[in-house]
Design a protein around this motif. Sequence first.
Motif, PDB file in Angstrom:
ATOM      1  N   ASN A 114      -4.331  -9.277   7.977  1.00 11.65           N
ATOM      2  CA  ASN A 114      -3.827  -9.039   6.616  1.00 11.65           C
ATOM      3  C   ASN A 114      -2.844  -7.876   6.576  1.00 11.65           C
ATOM      4  O   ASN A 114      -1.834  -7.933   5.877  1.00 11.65           O
ATOM      5  CB  ASN A 114      -4.976  -8.787   5.643  1.00 11.65           C
ATOM      6  N   ARG A 118       0.823  -8.231   5.230  1.00 15.31           N
ATOM      7  CA  ARG A 118       1.075  -7.727   3.884  1.00 15.31           C
ATOM      8  C   ARG A 118       1.671  -6.329   3.797  1.00 15.31           C
ATOM      9  O   ARG A 118       2.344  -6.009   2.824  1.00 15.31           O
ATOM     10  CB  ARG A 118      -0.231  -7.772   3.076  1.00 15.31           C
ATOM     11  N   CYS A 119       1.435  -5.474   4.778  1.00 11.96           N
ATOM     12  CA  CYS A 119       1.962  -4.103   4.637  1.00 11.96           C
ATOM     13  C   CYS A 119       2.318  -3.471   5.978  1.00 11.96           C
ATOM     14  O   CYS A 119       2.216  -2.266   6.156  1.00 11.96           O
ATOM     15  CB  CYS A 119       0.999  -3.229   3.855  1.00 11.96           C
ATOM     16  N   LYS A 148      -1.545  -0.214  -2.323  1.00 10.21           N
ATOM     17  CA  LYS A 148      -1.581  -1.452  -1.540  1.00 10.21           C
ATOM     18  C   LYS A 148      -2.301  -1.241  -0.211  1.00 10.21           C
ATOM     19  O   LYS A 148      -3.187  -2.002   0.163  1.00 10.21           O
ATOM     20  CB  LYS A 148      -0.154  -1.933  -1.318  1.00 10.21           C
TER      21      LYS A 148
END
Length: 193
Positions: A114, A118-119, A148
């Motif tokens: 993830n 995502r980041c 986030k």
Amino acid sequence: MNIEAIDCQTIKITLSDKDMQKYSITYEKMDYNDKKTRQAIIKLLYKVRNDINYIDISKSKIFIEAFPTEEGGCVLYLNILCEIEKEKALKNNFDTPIITEIKDLDILTSLCKNMLNRCYNLILKSNLYYNNSKFILIVYSYYKQDNKLLALLSEHGEIIGRGSFASSLIAEHFKLIVKGKAIETVTNYLTKY
């Protein structure tokens, strides 16, 4: 080609297979020491400067990450690190390590996958430690620890500390498994496809 400003410091460039051919580059041979890659990056930076005029890249250092696409193109993330922002980052502890405890290998692999999806553009480096059936993931960020990143870490584990002192205690009492690129390593070797 698609150029998109993610935030005031991050630009995403999506190159199609045709764009890659136009610039005479391939993902596999992309390397800043390669003349064709450098030429392509310079041309892309001029295009970014013309297309996104509110982001000043002229006096900035830029960290570039490349990811392949299934269609033969690639996605480039340009993280702009100007001197003023780096000084602010040091002053505000933007690169303060976040220490997260994860109790299960499946949860660890899910978290790493993830984070990569995502980041990833927020992460400077990551270290993974192990002791007494616990995994400790230490994440260093380029930017202020935003919601986030913190939310993703909290969702998969428990944030148990921050800072260089706490991370040095972990290094002293836990076994180092992966240094520097823990998130990438766990994702590449332990994620089920």
